[in-house]
Design a protein around this motif. Structure first.
Motif, PDB file in Angstrom:
ATOM      1  N   VAL A  12      35.329 -85.264 -26.456  1.00 48.35           N
ATOM      2  CA  VAL A  12      36.389 -84.380 -26.910  1.00 48.35           C
ATOM      3  C   VAL A  12      37.558 -84.342 -25.930  1.00 48.35           C
ATOM      4  N   ASP A  13      37.267 -84.402 -24.620  1.00 48.53           N
ATOM      5  CA  ASP A  13      38.336 -84.265 -23.626  1.00 48.53           C
ATOM      6  C   ASP A  13      39.277 -85.460 -23.589  1.00 48.53           C
ATOM      7  N   HIS A  14      38.975 -86.514 -24.328  1.00 47.74           N
ATOM      8  CA  HIS A  14      39.921 -87.611 -24.459  1.00 47.74           C
ATOM      9  C   HIS A  14      41.017 -87.295 -25.473  1.00 47.74           C
ATOM     10  N   ALA A  15      40.785 -86.269 -26.293  1.00 48.90           N
ATOM     11  CA  ALA A  15      41.756 -85.903 -27.319  1.00 48.90           C
ATOM     12  C   ALA A  15      42.441 -84.573 -27.022  1.00 48.90           C
ATOM     13  N   VAL A  16      41.657 -83.571 -26.606  1.00 51.88           N
ATOM     14  CA  VAL A  16      42.208 -82.241 -26.318  1.00 51.88           C
ATOM     15  C   VAL A  16      41.536 -81.705 -25.052  1.00 51.88           C
ATOM     16  N   PRO A  17      42.178 -80.782 -24.331  1.00 50.63           N
ATOM     17  CA  PRO A  17      41.556 -80.210 -23.133  1.00 50.63           C
ATOM     18  C   PRO A  17      40.348 -79.351 -23.494  1.00 50.63           C
ATOM     19  N   VAL A  18      39.303 -79.444 -22.681  1.00 49.62           N
ATOM     20  CA  VAL A  18      38.048 -78.737 -22.950  1.00 49.62           C
ATOM     21  C   VAL A  18      37.831 -77.654 -21.899  1.00 49.62           C
ATOM     22  N   ASP A  19      37.417 -76.471 -22.356  1.00 50.74           N
ATOM     23  CA  ASP A  19      37.159 -75.346 -21.461  1.00 50.74           C
ATOM     24  C   ASP A  19      35.681 -75.174 -21.144  1.00 50.74           C
ATOM     25  N   LEU A  20      34.799 -75.636 -22.038  1.00 50.15           N
ATOM     26  CA  LEU A  20      33.364 -75.427 -21.855  1.00 50.15           C
ATOM     27  C   LEU A  20      32.588 -76.606 -22.409  1.00 50.15           C
ATOM     28  N   LEU A  22      41.030 -71.931 -26.867  1.00 50.17           N
ATOM     29  CA  LEU A  22      39.801 -72.257 -26.162  1.00 50.17           C
ATOM     30  C   LEU A  22      39.068 -73.370 -26.906  1.00 50.17           C
ATOM     31  N   VAL A  23      38.511 -74.329 -26.160  1.00 51.50           N
ATOM     32  CA  VAL A  23      37.829 -75.480 -26.758  1.00 51.50           C
ATOM     33  C   VAL A  23      36.448 -75.627 -26.133  1.00 51.50           C
ATOM     34  N   VAL A  24      35.436 -75.780 -26.979  1.00 52.37           N
ATOM     35  CA  VAL A  24      34.061 -75.985 -26.535  1.00 52.37           C
ATOM     36  C   VAL A  24      33.575 -77.334 -27.046  1.00 52.37           C
ATOM     37  N   ALA A  25      33.095 -78.180 -26.136  1.00 50.66           N
ATOM     38  CA  ALA A  25      32.452 -79.440 -26.516  1.00 50.66           C
ATOM     39  C   ALA A  25      30.956 -79.175 -26.617  1.00 50.66           C
ATOM     40  N   CYS A  26      30.437 -79.173 -27.830  1.00 49.36           N
ATOM     41  CA  CYS A  26      29.052 -78.780 -28.085  1.00 49.36           C
ATOM     42  C   CYS A  26      28.192 -80.012 -28.360  1.00 49.36           C
ATOM     43  N   GLY A  27      27.262 -80.294 -27.450  1.00 47.21           N
ATOM     44  CA  GLY A  27      26.370 -81.428 -27.628  1.00 47.21           C
ATOM     45  C   GLY A  27      26.756 -82.614 -26.762  1.00 47.21           C
ATOM     46  N   THR A  28      25.794 -83.463 -26.497  1.00 48.95           N
ATOM     47  CA  THR A  28      26.010 -84.616 -25.633  1.00 48.95           C
ATOM     48  C   THR A  28      27.080 -85.551 -26.182  1.00 48.95           C
ATOM     49  N   CYS A  29      27.096 -85.757 -27.484  1.00 50.59           N
ATOM     50  CA  CYS A  29      28.092 -86.662 -28.075  1.00 50.59           C
ATOM     51  C   CYS A  29      29.504 -86.149 -27.857  1.00 50.59           C
ATOM     52  N   ALA A  30      29.678 -84.831 -27.964  1.00 46.48           N
ATOM     53  CA  ALA A  30      31.005 -84.256 -27.773  1.00 46.48           C
ATOM     54  C   ALA A  30      31.439 -84.327 -26.317  1.00 46.48           C
ATOM     55  N   ILE A  31      30.481 -84.393 -25.390  1.00 50.24           N
ATOM     56  CA  ILE A  31      30.804 -84.436 -23.968  1.00 50.24           C
ATOM     57  C   ILE A  31      31.120 -85.852 -23.510  1.00 50.24           C
TER      58      ILE A  31
END
Length: 304
Positions: free
Chosen positions: A265-273, A241-250
């Protein structure tokens, strides 16, 4: 030295009541922009003031429409749009529970007839950002649509029960700093302080990705950290499970145009939240994880 020790012993941690905490959260958190479309004229001054292009407008002359888009995944909650609006149509609230499973859920759209938009508006059609979708439905930006009034204890107990039903044990999280300014790290570390104390709700932060069920990534993924993030993801056991936390991570936030970042983050790994915020409130992180786990099927198998 003894004076300092004596002072520390006398200092007590005051734990707020649920009612006090909820009130302080709404008063002290800037939260998400709220747009009053009964006042908005579609002039576009807020678009020009936004430093991260979280607000966008495009004209559709053939449809006599102007399309408005608010991307909470790009918003850094700076408040410049509120100051720039000449009609006081934008205000900020203590909205906290803004997490979503997809970026599309973070976007809110509306359209205006060009006939009601001011001809002397600051928005210039040539500065539009193409490719946005248009809809005739005005979104609900009210507090009730976004703000979950659950307290820390209520959210935490629901989260604890959900974690136990899915995993049969605690949820183990590995936090990964992929190049942030450390603002999000401060809020993540606050999850372990006496106010939130998330370990009582069955959440443990671990040092190794091989022990983690979830990685919580903060910051825009810099090119120097991209490979490290991918290797961390690959070292995790299923279900990863992967969580992108914060605007920068999104979306990359204010660093999105930098040559040194990949843009989320989703440019490197799949994001779930996705948990928006700059930085997100600790309660937003708790409620975001709860919101995600509520959508996970009970029969889904997790590694033990």
């Amino acid at each position: 030295m003894f004076r300092i020790l004596r002072k520390n012993i006398k200092t007590k941690v005051v734990r707020p009541t649920p009612e006090t905490f909820s009130r302080e959260l709404q008063e002290n958190s800037r939260g998400v922009p709220e747009i009053d479309f009964s006042k908005c004229t579609g002039c576009g001054k807020c678009v020009l003031a936004c430093p991260t292009q979280a607000l966008k407008m495009t004209d559709c002359p053939e449809e006599d429409r102007r399309s408005f888009l608010l991307s909470r995944g790009s918003c850094i909650f700076c408040g410049l749009c509120e100051s720039a609006c000449p009609h006081q149509a934008i205000a900020f609230s203590g909205a906290c529970n803004l997490a979503a499973s997809t970026k599309a859920e973070l976007n809110k759209k509306a359209t205006f007839p060009l006939s009601v938009c001011r001809k002397d508006a600051a928005f210039v059609a040539g500065a539009a950002h193409p490719g946005q979708e248009k809809t005739g439905e005005a979104p609900d930006f009210s507090r009730g649509a976004f703000f979950d009034r659950l307290t820390v204890e209520e959210s935490g107990l629901k989260l604890k029960n959900k974690i136990q039903s899915l995993f049969g044990r605690s949820l183990h999280i590995r936090e990964v700093d992929a190049g942030s300014c450390n603002g999000c790290e401060v809020e993540v570390s606050n999850l372990s302080n006496p106010i939130y104390d998330v370990e009582r709700f069955g959440i443990h932060f671990v040092a190794s990705p091989r022990h983690a069920d979830m990685i919580l990534v903060t910051g825009p993924v810099t090119r120097a950290m991209e490979l490290a993030l991918v290797k961390t993801y690959e070292a995790m056991p299923s279900p990863r499970l992967v969580v992108a936390c914060g605007t920068c991570a999104i979306s990359g936030g204010i660093f999105q145009d930098s040559y040194s970042v990949t843009g989320g983050v989703d440019h490197a790994v799949p994001v779930d939240l996705y948990i928006p915020g700059c930085p997100p409130h600790p309660l937003a992180i708790i409620q975001g994880i709860l919101t995600f786990l509520e959508k996970v099927p009970r029969k889904k198998q997790f590694s033990l």
